[in-house]
Design an enzyme around this catalytic site. Sequence first.
Site, PDB file in Angstrom:
ATOM      1  N   HIS A 220     -52.738  37.451  57.238  1.00  0.00           N
ATOM      2  CA  HIS A 220     -53.762  38.073  58.086  1.00  0.00           C
ATOM      3  C   HIS A 220     -54.533  39.154  57.339  1.00  0.00           C
ATOM      4  CE1 HIS A 220     -52.506  35.967  61.651  1.00  0.00           C
ATOM      5  NE2 HIS A 220     -51.271  36.407  61.532  1.00  0.00           N
ATOM      6  N   HIS A 246     -47.456  41.586  62.911  1.00  0.00           N
ATOM      7  CA  HIS A 246     -48.588  40.652  62.807  1.00  0.00           C
ATOM      8  C   HIS A 246     -48.463  39.728  61.596  1.00  0.00           C
ATOM      9  CE1 HIS A 246     -52.292  38.998  64.176  1.00  0.00           C
ATOM     10  NE2 HIS A 246     -53.024  39.422  63.177  1.00  0.00           N
TER      11      HIS A 246
END
Length: 329
Positions: A220, A246
């Site tokens: 990410h 994340h």
Amino acid sequence: MPSLMLLSLTLAVLLGFTFVLSAAELQRFEHAAKADGSLRLLVVGDWGRRGAYNQTEVALQMGIIGEKLDIDFIISTGDNFYDAGLTGVDDPAFYESFIEIYTAPSLQKQWYNVLGNHDYRGNVEAQMSPVLREIDSRWLCLRSFIVNTEMADFFFVDTTPFVDKYFNEPKDHEYDWSGITPRKRYLSNLLKDLDLALKESAAKWKIVIGHHTIKSAGIHGVTLELNLQLLPILQANKVDLYINGHDHCLEHISSSDSPLQFLTSGGGSKAWRGGVSWWNPKEMKFYYDGQGFMSVQITQTEVFVVFYDVSGNVLHQWSRTKQLSFAVQ
Ligand SMILES: *[C@@H]1O[C@H](CO)[C@@H](O)[C@H](O)[C@H]1NC(C)=O
């Protein structure tokens, strides 16, 4: 007569304004530290998969390390329930991914949870509902809140609403934005409240937790919106650690221009995604693509961070010391 009208109008505006301000204030919780003021905790992220992808194995090791360290609480960096949060307070995923997984005695402590983008695909109100706390008293999940302890203050920040792509290109995902509209006002109030709370904090250690990365070499990568909007506030207020999930990895990046450390603990279940980007080796302290979790040990003079893999092996350690301070700054 006109002046009276003006006065009442001004009053109404003032009252309304005050109401908005106090309504937006961040909720605070006190968490008692150990008798000597120290604190030990675990951090896990991106986990709720009904035990799959080594979630159960990570939970087992958390239990063992948690026991050894005599932890005080657990932090979740979000994406608590895959693939789309909880459907409601009666969603069996709450049992299958949380209650029946983190069963070790040492993990029967308070859990402080933030929401991840996958949680926003479900019923957000349900995940924050006191009904879940009645089912399992460990559970506390809110959008943004503060936990005060003797030596450290923890600021939990709702990062998902910052990310433009969830609004502009939601693909086939549906997000539950019901509580955060109008978005612009929600975000500016949140940043203002956080900045104020950080400024008021007299804690020796200031730790900010959010789901999304600020700095990461993972798949990410950096979250541009947070780099622009959140990072300057953290730097200006001398925050010590920013902890996130994340990216499904374990990672430690330092800053060349401030003491702020970026710690990713997103290895609670599915990992091994590959696709790691190059990062300046002067800042990149540690990257592990697989499953695991992190511990944080805090005293008046030291913060000590350890990363563990799925078998409980220590992968990386880092500590920072500060002088004992007696004077109030
Ligand atoms: C579980 O962990 C082991 C040890 O790291 C690893 O070899 C295996 O691939 C992991 N399983 C999954 C599904 O990620």
